[in-house]
Each structure stands twice: as structure tokens, then as C-alpha cells.
Design a protein around this motif. Structure first.
Motif, PDB file in Angstrom:
ATOM      1  N   SER A 108      18.975  19.692  -4.040  1.00  0.00           N
ATOM      2  CA  SER A 108      18.196  20.318  -5.107  1.00  0.00           C
ATOM      3  C   SER A 108      19.066  20.927  -6.210  1.00  0.00           C
ATOM      4  N   ILE A 109      18.801  20.491  -7.455  1.00  0.00           N
ATOM      5  CA  ILE A 109      19.464  21.125  -8.606  1.00  0.00           C
ATOM      6  C   ILE A 109      18.730  22.432  -8.913  1.00  0.00           C
ATOM      7  N   GLU A 110      17.425  22.421  -8.678  1.00  0.00           N
ATOM      8  CA  GLU A 110      16.613  23.581  -9.031  1.00  0.00           C
ATOM      9  C   GLU A 110      17.055  24.816  -8.236  1.00  0.00           C
ATOM     10  N   ASP A 141      10.778  10.924 -25.840  1.00  0.00           N
ATOM     11  CA  ASP A 141      10.421  11.149 -27.248  1.00  0.00           C
ATOM     12  C   ASP A 141      11.664  11.400 -28.099  1.00  0.00           C
ATOM     13  N   LEU A 142      12.457  12.389 -27.695  1.00  0.00           N
ATOM     14  CA  LEU A 142      13.599  12.775 -28.541  1.00  0.00           C
ATOM     15  C   LEU A 142      14.633  11.653 -28.645  1.00  0.00           C
ATOM     16  N   THR A 143      15.061  11.131 -27.502  1.00  0.00           N
ATOM     17  CA  THR A 143      16.126  10.125 -27.528  1.00  0.00           C
ATOM     18  C   THR A 143      15.655   8.873 -28.272  1.00  0.00           C
ATOM     19  N   LEU A 302      18.225  26.995 -24.917  1.00  0.00           N
ATOM     20  CA  LEU A 302      19.223  27.405 -23.926  1.00  0.00           C
ATOM     21  C   LEU A 302      20.071  26.208 -23.487  1.00  0.00           C
ATOM     22  N   ALA A 303      19.395  25.078 -23.250  1.00  0.00           N
ATOM     23  CA  ALA A 303      20.129  23.883 -22.782  1.00  0.00           C
ATOM     24  C   ALA A 303      20.941  23.269 -23.908  1.00  0.00           C
ATOM     25  N   ALA A 304      20.465  23.404 -25.164  1.00  0.00           N
ATOM     26  CA  ALA A 304      21.012  22.573 -26.235  1.00  0.00           C
ATOM     27  C   ALA A 304      22.041  23.253 -27.131  1.00  0.00           C
ATOM     28  N   HIS A 306      24.191  26.269 -27.288  1.00  0.00           N
ATOM     29  CA  HIS A 306      25.577  26.685 -27.021  1.00  0.00           C
ATOM     30  C   HIS A 306      26.420  25.526 -26.499  1.00  0.00           C
ATOM     31  N   THR A 307      25.823  24.653 -25.695  1.00  0.00           N
ATOM     32  CA  THR A 307      26.578  23.506 -25.166  1.00  0.00           C
ATOM     33  C   THR A 307      27.106  22.648 -26.323  1.00  0.00           C
ATOM     34  N   THR A 308      26.233  22.375 -27.292  1.00  0.00           N
ATOM     35  CA  THR A 308      26.627  21.538 -28.424  1.00  0.00           C
ATOM     36  C   THR A 308      27.664  22.263 -29.281  1.00  0.00           C
ATOM     37  N   PHE A 452      28.680  15.758 -18.623  1.00  0.00           N
ATOM     38  CA  PHE A 452      27.220  15.810 -18.744  1.00  0.00           C
ATOM     39  C   PHE A 452      26.562  15.746 -17.369  1.00  0.00           C
ATOM     40  N   GLY A 453      27.300  16.100 -16.327  1.00  0.00           N
ATOM     41  CA  GLY A 453      26.734  16.057 -14.986  1.00  0.00           C
ATOM     42  C   GLY A 453      26.736  14.643 -14.451  1.00  0.00           C
ATOM     43  N   TYR A 454      25.946  14.445 -13.389  1.00  0.00           N
ATOM     44  CA  TYR A 454      25.985  13.154 -12.720  1.00  0.00           C
ATOM     45  C   TYR A 454      24.709  12.928 -11.923  1.00  0.00           C
ATOM     46  N   ARG A 456      20.831  11.700 -10.813  1.00  0.00           N
ATOM     47  CA  ARG A 456      19.469  11.706 -11.358  1.00  0.00           C
ATOM     48  C   ARG A 456      19.216  12.857 -12.322  1.00  0.00           C
ATOM     49  N   HIS A 457      20.059  13.900 -12.268  1.00  0.00           N
ATOM     50  CA  HIS A 457      19.853  15.025 -13.187  1.00  0.00           C
ATOM     51  C   HIS A 457      20.907  15.118 -14.287  1.00  0.00           C
ATOM     52  N   ALA A 458      21.648  14.034 -14.491  1.00  0.00           N
ATOM     53  CA  ALA A 458      22.631  14.056 -15.595  1.00  0.00           C
ATOM     54  C   ALA A 458      21.902  14.442 -16.875  1.00  0.00           C
ATOM     55  N   CYS A 459      22.605  15.137 -17.760  1.00  0.00           N
ATOM     56  CA  CYS A 459      21.971  15.725 -18.950  1.00  0.00           C
ATOM     57  C   CYS A 459      21.134  14.709 -19.746  1.00  0.00           C
ATOM     58  N   PRO A 460      19.834  14.952 -19.877  1.00  0.00           N
ATOM     59  CA  PRO A 460      19.004  14.024 -20.654  1.00  0.00           C
ATOM     60  C   PRO A 460      19.221  14.189 -22.159  1.00  0.00           C
ATOM     61  N   GLY A 461      19.814  15.331 -22.570  1.00  0.00           N
ATOM     62  CA  GLY A 461      19.978  15.606 -24.003  1.00  0.00           C
ATOM     63  C   GLY A 461      21.286  15.077 -24.559  1.00  0.00           C
ATOM     64  N   ARG A 462      22.059  14.333 -23.744  1.00  0.00           N
ATOM     65  CA  ARG A 462      23.406  13.970 -24.194  1.00  0.00           C
ATOM     66  C   ARG A 462      23.397  12.987 -25.375  1.00  0.00           C
ATOM     67  N   PHE A 463      22.356  12.186 -25.483  1.00  0.00           N
ATOM     68  CA  PHE A 463      22.308  11.230 -26.612  1.00  0.00           C
ATOM     69  C   PHE A 463      22.042  11.987 -27.910  1.00  0.00           C
ATOM     70  N   PHE A 464      21.122  12.955 -27.836  1.00  0.00           N
ATOM     71  CA  PHE A 464      20.853  13.794 -29.003  1.00  0.00           C
ATOM     72  C   PHE A 464      22.112  14.603 -29.346  1.00  0.00           C
ATOM     73  N   ALA A 465      22.741  15.168 -28.317  1.00  0.00           N
ATOM     74  CA  ALA A 465      23.931  16.000 -28.550  1.00  0.00           C
ATOM     75  C   ALA A 465      25.052  15.181 -29.179  1.00  0.00           C
ATOM     76  N   GLY A 466      25.321  13.989 -28.622  1.00  0.00           N
ATOM     77  CA  GLY A 466      26.397  13.138 -29.145  1.00  0.00           C
ATOM     78  C   GLY A 466      26.150  12.789 -30.600  1.00  0.00           C
TER      79      GLY A 466
HETATM   80  C1  HEM Z   1      27.445  18.677 -25.610  1.00  0.00           C
HETATM   81  C2  HEM Z   1      26.287  19.227 -25.269  1.00  0.00           C
HETATM   82  C3  HEM Z   1      25.752  19.263 -23.869  1.00  0.00           C
HETATM   83  C4  HEM Z   1      26.422  19.325 -22.672  1.00  0.00           C
HETATM   84  C5  HEM Z   1      27.936  19.354 -22.441  1.00  0.00           C
HETATM   85  C6  HEM Z   1      25.416  19.336 -21.626  1.00  0.00           C
HETATM   86  C7  HEM Z   1      25.706  19.379 -20.277  1.00  0.00           C
HETATM   87  C8  HEM Z   1      24.750  19.377 -19.275  1.00  0.00           C
HETATM   88  C9  HEM Z   1      25.037  19.414 -17.863  1.00  0.00           C
HETATM   89  C10 HEM Z   1      26.427  19.476 -17.250  1.00  0.00           C
HETATM   90  C11 HEM Z   1      23.862  19.398 -17.205  1.00  0.00           C
HETATM   91  C12 HEM Z   1      23.663  19.457 -15.672  1.00  0.00           C
HETATM   92  C13 HEM Z   1      23.675  18.040 -15.107  1.00  0.00           C
HETATM   93  C14 HEM Z   1      23.950  17.951 -13.628  1.00  0.00           C
HETATM   94  O1  HEM Z   1      24.084  18.974 -12.958  1.00  0.00           O
HETATM   95  O2  HEM Z   1      24.059  16.810 -13.107  1.00  0.00           O
HETATM   96  C15 HEM Z   1      22.812  19.356 -18.185  1.00  0.00           C
HETATM   97  C16 HEM Z   1      21.465  19.342 -17.901  1.00  0.00           C
HETATM   98  C17 HEM Z   1      20.479  19.391 -18.843  1.00  0.00           C
HETATM   99  N1  HEM Z   1      20.637  19.317 -20.205  1.00  0.00           N
HETATM  100 FE1  HEM Z   1      22.381  19.183 -21.210  1.00  0.00          FE
HETATM  101  N2  HEM Z   1      24.183  19.305 -22.196  1.00  0.00           N
HETATM  102  C18 HEM Z   1      24.333  19.246 -23.559  1.00  0.00           C
HETATM  103  C19 HEM Z   1      23.334  19.185 -24.504  1.00  0.00           C
HETATM  104  C20 HEM Z   1      21.981  19.161 -24.229  1.00  0.00           C
HETATM  105  C21 HEM Z   1      20.945  19.052 -25.221  1.00  0.00           C
HETATM  106  C22 HEM Z   1      21.186  18.905 -26.731  1.00  0.00           C
HETATM  107  C23 HEM Z   1      19.758  19.100 -24.561  1.00  0.00           C
HETATM  108  C24 HEM Z   1      18.364  19.011 -25.112  1.00  0.00           C
HETATM  109  C25 HEM Z   1      18.042  18.334 -26.188  1.00  0.00           C
HETATM  110  C26 HEM Z   1      20.050  19.236 -23.142  1.00  0.00           C
HETATM  111  C27 HEM Z   1      19.107  19.329 -22.145  1.00  0.00           C
HETATM  112  C28 HEM Z   1      19.402  19.388 -20.791  1.00  0.00           C
HETATM  113  C29 HEM Z   1      18.383  19.505 -19.754  1.00  0.00           C
HETATM  114  C30 HEM Z   1      16.882  19.631 -19.966  1.00  0.00           C
HETATM  115  C31 HEM Z   1      19.057  19.496 -18.527  1.00  0.00           C
HETATM  116  C32 HEM Z   1      18.444  19.590 -17.124  1.00  0.00           C
HETATM  117  C33 HEM Z   1      18.337  18.167 -16.546  1.00  0.00           C
HETATM  118  C34 HEM Z   1      17.728  18.099 -15.160  1.00  0.00           C
HETATM  119  O3  HEM Z   1      17.610  19.124 -14.492  1.00  0.00           O
HETATM  120  O4  HEM Z   1      17.382  16.977 -14.725  1.00  0.00           O
HETATM  121  N3  HEM Z   1      21.403  19.265 -22.986  1.00  0.00           N
HETATM  122  N4  HEM Z   1      23.368  19.338 -19.440  1.00  0.00           N
END
Ligand code: HEM
Length: 516
Positions: A108-110, A141-143, A302-304, A306-308, A452-454, A456-466
Motif C-alpha cells: 500500500s502506497i496509501e 484529461d490533463l496528460t 501539493l503534488a505539483a 514544489h516538486t516542479t 518519479f517513483g515506480y 502502478r503508482h509512478a507519478c501520473p503528473g510527470r508528463f505535465f511536469a516535464g
Molecule cells: C518534477 C515534478 C514531479 C516529481 C519529481 C514528482 C514525483 C512523484 C513521486 C516520486 C511520486 C510517488 C510515486 C511512487 O511512490 O511510486 C509521485 C506521485 C504523484 N504525483 Fe508527482 N511528481 C512531480 C509532479 C507532479 C505533477 C505536476 C502532478 C500533477 C499534475 C503530480 C501528481 C502526482 C500524484 C497525484 C501522485 C500520486 C500517484 C499515486 O498515488 O498513484 N506530480 N510524484
């Protein structure tokens, strides 16, 4: 103590008894999980530091050293160390295949987020359904909208960059992390809540400070031992700020949503093309009501944001110290734009392969966290090497150490902006022997590279972020000359605390508008 009792009031006795019960049960649980189920047979790093409490302190003061030691000794085996919240089991890369795609009911990631983000106290998060809803919207939608929304994003970034950096007719100082936060918040906001609201301070400030308050609160909570956190929470003002952010976000967004609903009744109304609208359109399919949208938007920022911002700032810190590379990148961006009608179209961004490589190399040399793939075992799992993981086990991967493994990345200590470009084109031998060299793209998440993780829960926002990071960097490269101030030539050092390694947010760069 007086202050504490006043704060908890009549609930104190209940809290205290629940607390003692939890402590007793947990001590028994830790004992049984380690000794009865055999986790104690997994080799331990940091044994020489002493008992669990001494190892916990060692983890707080020099986690990086412990991870590097563990990886050097056991990189192909499962090993463990003691963290702030008990033992952490570190899986070798080959065993990540066993667990990467396992269902949430087993791994569980949650639960991991609940624990690492201290959700019990910080109140972060939403229901499981709301999280799934957000992930669905980002993926589908976003990607898929990137091509369509890019001109808008490009325009917003151009506007925000001038707003934040100023005219820069002569060399102008800018504390870049702070500027970048606002550029990213405004640009992302354009797509998340629409162009009318994204420039408003009522959006920008909470979009930025919610995350800051959350991580400050978590950092402070973690300094209390886990069993004292029910008390500690009352001494952390950021926890109250988090509640306030949530209240204000609801107050602010509710009328916006209500107005949109009203307008949607009108014939010929053209609904906005943004995340808020996509949320409103699809909420009923996921049983998500309009009342939840403000908190989902907060979770999205929160997800988008600071990471970006961190990623973009780190790239700038890397390249500013290499003027030759800056010029090469600038030439690449200019050529790509010239080939695509002088615009930063999706195709033009795709053609910026050196920029893509530099962004990935920056992630490789600056892993913002030592570990990735943090999960909690929910149902017993036996790995293919025979390791048995009982429910409750914390597992993770030694991400930062993997990125410095010389068998996977040659001369790992050197920043080589061309590294991934050369691997992608086949110009240099590929130690990982990928069949598809496109796996060396910035947005690809593999067990060898987990920024971007690895799984089934790898970051879904990575395409938007890139996409967004490329747009920002390309804009800066073509519009500005930039350098380090005061004759400095060495890259700014990152700030290392605990598991994190972050860009120094106080550092300035000098900018001068090109052709001005
Ligand atoms: C360079 C920017 C970003 C980095 C480095 C990043 C990194 C990550 C990482 C490491 C995870 C956890 C994955 C895992 O544990 O396997 C994650 C999850 C997530 N990220 Fe990103 N992220 C970025 C940008 C974004 C953006 C722009 C969005 C939204 C548009 C986003 C939405 C999410 C969401 C919703 C999750 C949870 C996915 C899940 O639980 O299945 N992230 N991200």
C-alpha cells in the motif's frame, strides 16, 4: 505541560489511556514483527550504533551515510536499517519487479503516505475515491490535453517570467527558487483553475504555502517520538495553519464552482478548459461532490508545485555553472522553435533532446530524496528470494545510491549533460541494455531511475511536469542571459537534511534580457 492540558481539555484522560494502550500494543507488535516473523534475520545496517533508539538517532543525523553503506554492502540483497518510525526494509532492484505491480490490497502506497505525512495529525489527504478521481483526471484529461493547452501554458509562462524577473535591462539579481515557485504556481494554476483566477494572490499564496506548512509540520512532528506525537501536535502552529488553508480554500472556491454550475445551465455557454471544469464534469462518475473540489485542488497543488519548482531550480543551478552547456541548450531551443513556426509547440519540446537529457541528469545527480517506492505491506508477501514480509513492514528502494552506482551509470559522480542523449541515441554503450532506448527519456519511470517513483503508482503528473519544466527553461534560455553573482563559479551546494537533499532556496542568480 499546563498549556498542553488546557489545549486538550476534557479529552485528556481518554487520550492518555488510548495512548498507553497503543504504546503497549505497539511495543509488542514491533517485537513480534521483528522476532517472530523473522525480519530480524534480514541484515541490519547501523548495528554498531547500538540499540534501536541509538540507531534512530544515527538515522536522523546521518541517513545518507547509512544508505550508502548499506547499498555498498548489500546492493543485491534485502537489508534493513532503523528509521524514525521503526525498521525500514530496503529491497534490491531485482526484487522491485516482484512488488511494483502488486495490488494496493497487498502493498500500500496509501498507508505509507499516511505514515510518512503523519496524516493522523496533519489531516492531509482525501478519501481513497477522491485520490483515484484525481489520478484519473491527471492521466486521462490533463496528460491527453497537453497538445491543446500548450499555447496557453506557453503564454502564461512568458507572462509570469517577465512579472517575476522584471525587465532585466541590466544584470538583475533574483532569488530563483522563490521566483520559480510563483512562475510554476501561476502557470500550473492556469490549467488547474483557469486563466481568470491563476494570477490572483488568493490562489498563488495557498498553492505555495500549504506545502511549506505541511512539510514544516511533518518535520517538527518527526522530531517527537511516534508515541509522543499525540501530544506534540498541539505545539506545532503549522498544523493549525493547515486547517486554516483548507477552510479558506473551501470558502474561496465554492462560489466559483456554484457560478460555473449556474452558467452551465445557460444555452451556448462555453465551459472553461481546465482541471476544475474537468472535475465538475466527471465528479458524479466517481461519487465526488462539488464540496470536495477545493480540497482536491489543494492536494493537486501539493503534488505539483514544489516538486516542479525544485526540479527546475536544480537544473538552473546545474547549468549556470556550465556556460558552454547553456549556449548549446540555447541553440537547441532556437533551432527547435525555428522548425516549428517560432513557437514552443509540443513537437518543438519533443525535439529538445539535449534539454531532456540535462533535466534527467540533473535529477540523477540531485535526488531530492534518498529513497523512493515507499510502501507498507498490507498482506503477507514472500519475495522471489524467499524473504517473507509480514503485514505492517515498511519497504523502500535506495534510490539515491542506485543513481550513483557505477555499474549502471558510468562516472556517476560527474554531471554529464549529454549522458542520456548519448544513451538514447546509442552513441554510448548502455549498461542497462534497454531494448527501447526511449526509456532514457526524462518522463520514464523505471526501477533503475525512480525520480518519479515506480510501478502502478509512478507519478501520473510527470508528463505535465516535464512539459512545463521544458517550457520554463526554454523561455529562460531564449529570453535571458544568466550567470552566478559575485564572480562565483561553483555550483550552489544542495541542503541535506535527513532523507532530503534540496536546492538552497536563498541563492540568487543574475539575469539580463537578451537583445535588450
Ligand atoms: C518534477 C515534478 C514531479 C516529481 C519529481 C514528482 C514525483 C512523484 C513521486 C516520486 C511520486 C510517488 C510515486 C511512487 O511512490 O511510486 C509521485 C506521485 C504523484 N504525483 Fe508527482 N511528481 C512531480 C509532479 C507532479 C505533477 C505536476 C502532478 C500533477 C499534475 C503530480 C501528481 C502526482 C500524484 C497525484 C501522485 C500520486 C500517484 C499515486 O498515488 O498513484 N506530480 N510524484
Amino acid at each position: 505541560m499546563d498549556q498542553f492540558w488546557r489545549l486538550v481539555g476534557p479529552r485528556s484522560i481518554a487520550v492518555a489511556s488510548a495512548f498507553l494502550l497503543v504504546t503497549g500494543v505497539s511495543v509488542l507488535w514491533v517485537f513480534s514483527s521483528l522476532y517472530v516473523t523473522g525480519l530480524s534475520t534480514i541484515p541490519l545496517i547501523g548495528d554498531e550504533l547500538g540499540n534501536a533508539e541509538q540507531r534512530r538517532k544515527g538515522f536522523i543525523s546521518h541517513a545518507q551515510k547509512l544508505y550508502n553503506m548499506g547499498y555498498a554492502k548489500f546492493k543485491n540483497r534485502t537489508w534493513r536499517l532503523t528509521g524514525t518510525d521503526g525498521d525500514r526494509i530496503i529491497l534490491p532492484r531485482h526484487l522491485l519487479d516482484d512488488v511494483g505491480r502488486m495490488p494496493d490490497s497487498h502493498i500500500s502506497i496509501e498507508k505509507a503516505i499516511e505514515k510518512s505525512n503523519e496524516i493522523r495529525y496533519t489531516g492531509l489527504g482525501g478519501t481513497q475515491g477522491e485520490t483515484e478521481f484525481l489520478i484519473h483526471l491527471i492521466r486521462s484529461d490533463l496528460t491527453h490535453a497537453l497538445n491543446r493547452i500548450n499555447p496557453r501554458l506557453e503564454e502564461e509562462i512568458a507572462h509570469a517570467t517577465v512579472e517575476e524577473l522584471g525587465p532585466c535591462e541590466d544584470w538583475t539579481r533574483a532569488v530563483i527558487y522563490q521566483k520559480m515557485l510563483r512562475i510554476v504556481a501561476v502557470a500550473s494554476g492556469n490549467i488547474f483553475i483557469g486563466p481568470d483566477l491563476c494570477r490572483s494572490e488568493e490562489w498563488i499564496v495557498p498553492a505555495i504555502t500549504y506545502t511549506v506548512d505541511l512539510f514544516t509540520a511533518i518535520g517538527k512532528l518527526k522530531q517527537w517520538r511516534w508515541w509522543t506525537r499525540p501530544i506534540g501536535q498541539y505545539f506545532i502552529p503549522e498544523i493549525e495553519s493547515l486547517h486554516q488553508h483548507r477552510r479558506k480554500a473551501v470558502e474561496w472556491l465554492e462560489p466559483v464552482v456554484a457560478k460555473r454550475r449556474q452558467m452551465m445551465e445557460k444555452k451556448g455557454y462555453e465551459a472553461p478548459d481546465d482541471m476544475l471544469q474537468w472535475m465538475m464534469n466527471k465528479g458524479h462518475e466517481f461519487n465526488v461532490s462539488d464540496n470536495s473540489l477545493a480540497l482536491i485542488q489543494l492536494n493537486l497543488s501539493l503534488a505539483a508545485i514544489h516538486t516542479t519548482t525544485l526540479t527546475t531550480t536544480l537544473v538552473l543551478y546545474d547549468i549556470v555553472a556550465q556556460p558552454g552547456l547553456v549556449q548549446e541548450l540555447r541553440n537547441e531551443v532556437r533551432t527547435a522553435m525555428a522548425n516549428h513556426g517560432d513557437k514552443l509547440t509540443t513537437r518543438a519540446l519533443h525535439d529538445m533532446r539535449l534539454l531532456d537529457s540535462v533535466m534527467k541528469e540533473s535529477q540523477r545527480t540531485n535526488p531530492v530524496n534518498l529513497v523512493r517506492f515507499i510502501r507498507i505491506v498490507e498482506k503477507p508477501v514472500t519475495l522471489s528470494d524467499g524473504t517473507y514480509l509480514p503485514p505492517g513492514t515498511h519497504i523502500e528502494s535506495a534510490h539515491a545510491s542506485i543513481l550513483q552506482d557505477r555499474n549502471l551509470y558510468s562516472n556517476p559522480e560527474t554531471f554529464d549533460g549529454h549522458r542520456f542523449l548519448n544513451l538514447r541515441s546509442g552513441a554510448t554503450p548502455d549498461p542497462l541494455q534497454y531494448k527501447n532506448k526511449e526509456q532514457y527519456q526524462f518522463v520514464t519511470a523505471t526501477k533503475d531511475f525512480m525520480s518519479f517513483g515506480y510501478g502502478r503508482h509512478a507519478c501520473p503528473g510527470r508528463f505535465f511536469a516535464g512539459n512545463e519544466i521544458k517550457l520554463i527553461l526554454a523561455r529562460i534560455l531564449v529570453d535571458y542571459d544568466f550567470k552566478m553573482p559575485d564572480g562565483l563559479t561553483e555550483r550552489y551546494a544542495n541542503l541535506n537534511t535527513g532523507l532530503d537533499s534540496l536546492p538552497d532556496p536563498t541563492k540568487a542568480l543574475l539575469f539580463k534580457r537578451l537583445n535588450s
